[in-house]
Design a protein around this motif. Sequence first.
Motif, PDB file in Angstrom:
ATOM      1  N   TYR A   1      -4.469   6.784  -1.590  1.00  0.00           N
ATOM      2  CA  TYR A   1      -3.621   5.611  -1.341  1.00  0.00           C
ATOM      3  C   TYR A   1      -4.064   4.442  -2.204  1.00  0.00           C
ATOM      4  O   TYR A   1      -5.169   4.418  -2.748  1.00  0.00           O
ATOM      5  CB  TYR A   1      -3.612   5.244   0.142  1.00  0.00           C
ATOM      6  CG  TYR A   1      -4.853   4.576   0.695  1.00  0.00           C
ATOM      7  CD1 TYR A   1      -4.944   3.190   0.787  1.00  0.00           C
ATOM      8  CD2 TYR A   1      -5.925   5.329   1.170  1.00  0.00           C
ATOM      9  CE1 TYR A   1      -6.056   2.571   1.324  1.00  0.00           C
ATOM     10  CE2 TYR A   1      -7.046   4.718   1.713  1.00  0.00           C
ATOM     11  CZ  TYR A   1      -7.096   3.336   1.790  1.00  0.00           C
ATOM     12  OH  TYR A   1      -8.220   2.722   2.322  1.00  0.00           O
ATOM     13  N   THR A   2      -3.160   3.486  -2.360  1.00  0.00           N
ATOM     14  CA  THR A   2      -3.437   2.290  -3.154  1.00  0.00           C
ATOM     15  C   THR A   2      -3.855   1.138  -2.250  1.00  0.00           C
ATOM     16  O   THR A   2      -3.448   1.054  -1.090  1.00  0.00           O
ATOM     17  CB  THR A   2      -2.218   1.850  -3.971  1.00  0.00           C
ATOM     18  OG1 THR A   2      -1.158   1.468  -3.082  1.00  0.00           O
ATOM     19  CG2 THR A   2      -1.755   2.956  -4.888  1.00  0.00           C
ATOM     20  N   ARG A   3      -4.630   0.252  -2.852  1.00  0.00           N
ATOM     21  CA  ARG A   3      -5.058  -0.957  -2.164  1.00  0.00           C
ATOM     22  C   ARG A   3      -5.153  -2.057  -3.213  1.00  0.00           C
ATOM     23  O   ARG A   3      -5.641  -1.808  -4.325  1.00  0.00           O
ATOM     24  CB  ARG A   3      -6.413  -0.713  -1.500  1.00  0.00           C
ATOM     25  CG  ARG A   3      -6.813  -1.736  -0.448  1.00  0.00           C
ATOM     26  CD  ARG A   3      -7.969  -1.224   0.394  1.00  0.00           C
ATOM     27  NE  ARG A   3      -9.162  -0.930  -0.399  1.00  0.00           N
ATOM     28  CZ  ARG A   3     -10.224  -0.261   0.074  1.00  0.00           C
ATOM     29  NH1 ARG A   3     -10.206   0.205   1.306  1.00  0.00           N
ATOM     30  NH2 ARG A   3     -11.275  -0.064  -0.688  1.00  0.00           N
TER      31      ARG A   3
ATOM     32  N   ARG B   1       0.845  -1.196   0.000  1.00  0.00           N
ATOM     33  CA  ARG B   1       0.000   0.000   0.000  1.00  0.00           C
ATOM     34  C   ARG B   1       0.883   1.249   0.000  1.00  0.00           C
ATOM     35  O   ARG B   1       1.756   1.391   0.859  1.00  0.00           O
ATOM     36  CB  ARG B   1      -0.923   0.020   1.224  1.00  0.00           C
ATOM     37  CG  ARG B   1      -1.852  -1.188   1.310  1.00  0.00           C
ATOM     38  CD  ARG B   1      -2.794  -1.094   2.492  1.00  0.00           C
ATOM     39  NE  ARG B   1      -3.676  -2.256   2.584  1.00  0.00           N
ATOM     40  CZ  ARG B   1      -4.913  -2.229   3.077  1.00  0.00           C
ATOM     41  NH1 ARG B   1      -5.421  -1.085   3.529  1.00  0.00           N
ATOM     42  NH2 ARG B   1      -5.647  -3.325   3.135  1.00  0.00           N
TER      43      ARG B   1
ATOM     44  N   PHE C   1      -7.994  -7.503  -0.618  1.00  0.00           N
ATOM     45  CA  PHE C   1      -7.358  -6.743   0.464  1.00  0.00           C
ATOM     46  C   PHE C   1      -7.978  -7.067   1.818  1.00  0.00           C
ATOM     47  O   PHE C   1      -9.074  -7.634   1.923  1.00  0.00           O
ATOM     48  CB  PHE C   1      -7.473  -5.251   0.179  1.00  0.00           C
ATOM     49  CG  PHE C   1      -8.893  -4.725   0.113  1.00  0.00           C
ATOM     50  CD1 PHE C   1      -9.503  -4.157   1.214  1.00  0.00           C
ATOM     51  CD2 PHE C   1      -9.612  -4.805  -1.074  1.00  0.00           C
ATOM     52  CE1 PHE C   1     -10.800  -3.671   1.147  1.00  0.00           C
ATOM     53  CE2 PHE C   1     -10.916  -4.326  -1.157  1.00  0.00           C
ATOM     54  CZ  PHE C   1     -11.514  -3.760  -0.033  1.00  0.00           C
TER      55      PHE C   1
ATOM     56  N   TYR D   1      -1.117  -5.596   5.977  1.00  0.00           N
ATOM     57  CA  TYR D   1      -1.593  -4.521   6.856  1.00  0.00           C
ATOM     58  C   TYR D   1      -1.028  -4.766   8.248  1.00  0.00           C
ATOM     59  O   TYR D   1      -1.027  -5.900   8.737  1.00  0.00           O
ATOM     60  CB  TYR D   1      -3.118  -4.455   6.909  1.00  0.00           C
ATOM     61  CG  TYR D   1      -3.602  -3.218   7.625  1.00  0.00           C
ATOM     62  CD1 TYR D   1      -3.687  -2.003   6.952  1.00  0.00           C
ATOM     63  CD2 TYR D   1      -3.933  -3.249   8.976  1.00  0.00           C
ATOM     64  CE1 TYR D   1      -4.097  -0.849   7.610  1.00  0.00           C
ATOM     65  CE2 TYR D   1      -4.344  -2.110   9.635  1.00  0.00           C
ATOM     66  CZ  TYR D   1      -4.429  -0.903   8.955  1.00  0.00           C
ATOM     67  OH  TYR D   1      -4.820   0.234   9.600  1.00  0.00           O
TER      68      TYR D   1
ATOM     69  N   GLU E   1      -3.543  -0.934  -9.594  1.00  0.00           N
ATOM     70  CA  GLU E   1      -3.962  -0.916  -8.191  1.00  0.00           C
ATOM     71  C   GLU E   1      -5.304  -0.193  -8.052  1.00  0.00           C
ATOM     72  O   GLU E   1      -5.685   0.615  -8.899  1.00  0.00           O
ATOM     73  CB  GLU E   1      -2.906  -0.202  -7.341  1.00  0.00           C
ATOM     74  CG  GLU E   1      -1.526  -0.818  -7.377  1.00  0.00           C
ATOM     75  CD  GLU E   1      -1.463  -2.156  -6.672  1.00  0.00           C
ATOM     76  OE1 GLU E   1      -2.293  -2.391  -5.759  1.00  0.00           O
ATOM     77  OE2 GLU E   1      -0.603  -2.985  -7.036  1.00  0.00           O
TER      78      GLU E   1
ATOM     79  N   ASP F   1      -1.513  -8.671  -0.069  1.00  0.00           N
ATOM     80  CA  ASP F   1      -1.794  -7.482   0.740  1.00  0.00           C
ATOM     81  C   ASP F   1      -1.148  -7.651   2.097  1.00  0.00           C
ATOM     82  O   ASP F   1      -1.035  -8.769   2.621  1.00  0.00           O
ATOM     83  CB  ASP F   1      -3.298  -7.248   0.895  1.00  0.00           C
ATOM     84  CG  ASP F   1      -3.620  -5.879   1.496  1.00  0.00           C
ATOM     85  OD1 ASP F   1      -2.766  -4.969   1.395  1.00  0.00           O
ATOM     86  OD2 ASP F   1      -4.719  -5.697   2.049  1.00  0.00           O
TER      87      ASP F   1
END
Length: 612
Positions: A176-178, A10, A182, A273, A81, A271
Amino acid sequence: MLSVRESTTREVRVLDGLWRLYVPSPAEDALALQQGALPGTREVPVPASLNDLFADPAVRDHVGRYWYQRSALVPHSWAGERVILRFGSVTQSAAVFIDDELVTEFKGGYMPFEVDVTEQVSPGASFRLSVAVDNRLDNTSIPPGELGVNAAGKPSQEYKHDFYNYAGIHRSVYLYTRPHKFIEDVTVSTDIEGGTGVVNWSVEVKCTDDQACGRQDLEVTVLDEAGNLVAEGGSENQGSLRIADATFWTPGVGGMYQLRLRLLQDGEVRDEYIQPFGIRTVEVREGKFLINGREFYFTGFGMHEDHETIGKGHSNAHMVQDFELLSWIGANSLRTSHYPYAEEFMDYCDRHGIVVIDETPAVGLNWGITGGIIGGSTGGTYEEGHVDAGTAAQHRLEIERLIARDKNHPCVVLWSIANEPDTAVPEARDYFEPLVELTRELDPTRPVGYVNVMFAPYDRCTISDLFDVLMLNRYWGWYVNSGDLESAEINWTAELEGWTQKYPAKPIIITEYGADTVAGLHSIFDQPFTEDYQVAYLEMNSRVFDKFDSVIGEQMWNFADFQTKTGYARVDGNKKGAFTRDRRPKAAARYLRGRWHSLAPAAYGRRDSHSA
């Protein structure tokens, strides 16, 4: 809602800075203003309130939409993205346009919101971002208000809360990218078994297209503050880990870990986080408030996001200064009166061990008072057009959003679902009982409370039995028995005896007590508005608190002077602060510093005895 955090999957761009600003006249077609560049050359900083920035009353006093605009570039590298646009808060509501297209609308001035704009933007190209910022409040808003027209035919705004209705983009704006597949949400809860920390997680995964929704594995690891791996778990979307010899999150100290979540597909990370968390427990038992099994005594303030020039705009520099003053004065806690604060603020509390009572924006649900002063509008609180089904629906949303955003913060130990509502009438129970049930359903790990107003004492309040903790705002010696501290002490003591006898198992936090004080004004007598009276007033309250084991906290109103709406009762704002609005200490600050440091021999800040 997850906070914006950079990771290996991200990328984040911050869209803060100077934006174009235009204030339309009531006759203009405001919703067409996003078509092309805004008129004029006026610029406005983001984040900040706009009201105090311009030498133009038409800007400060405007009721309706303000238009913000800027251009933004999407990097070439973001091709493939998902692109997400996120606002930390827009007060009080927003309509957001990419070029000429409306992409989202949001009502609620203190919560983040975001929208997927992948289809509206192009990697390697710029786009025009326009935001209609609306400051209007009505009975379907939280906080509520009433709209009208003044004698000159201009729109007017009335509201029931005692802080200024600042408007603007108050917190950072992110692009922002995701990934297409995700991690959408994560919930962390913790427990303690001896020296072992138990970490429970639940993860929600989402995909934006069928191609991304194949099989995946979830890799779960826990890192300590130094980045060392201390635990790792299985591949399920929910589970539990145990950390031997764990560092527990401690008031006054902190103590954080990171839950690193990775979505794997065909051995590759799709992904990632990283969710910070702390290991601690919270419990109300036998009239005590326990953190990690130890009694906690709250010292601190109700506060406001309020500073000169920037109003409610978030500023890291101002935030750090405020926390330094909290440390200096001996405060171990605060209440986010009367709305959720910036995410950066909550993260800081996590890292530094500041205990937080987290409050919704439900202030002003009381048609009998206006900004803490007797003399509100006519009519009852719970009737059509005042606090009604529309108000309740938005109130429910605010509770859901607050818990969704702040559920993983160890600093949050208590939810406050309203400040000073009208609870001396039977209708209050029908309004609040479903909201209490909702709060407990959404988060069974924390106690639930609301802040009781002086006009609803123990023998009149119809809802206090629903809550885990009693939180009382009381102004004996100020609004009642003003200038007569001897009578105030007698009456205050009698009221606390009544609460304790009626609810012997419920701990009591005094969430507001204070006296307006003009810095530098002195008298040899107990003269209201002098610094001498403020100190005498605090001394009287301290004597009352120390008589009762049921009192487990004191949060003075307010940390600092703050701006309010105009009126004869508020000359340049509310002046109950221990500090002035520019953060200079009054005599009260040194009194509190002496008292609170003496009450906190350990990091938990509790008193060893109830001696004066």
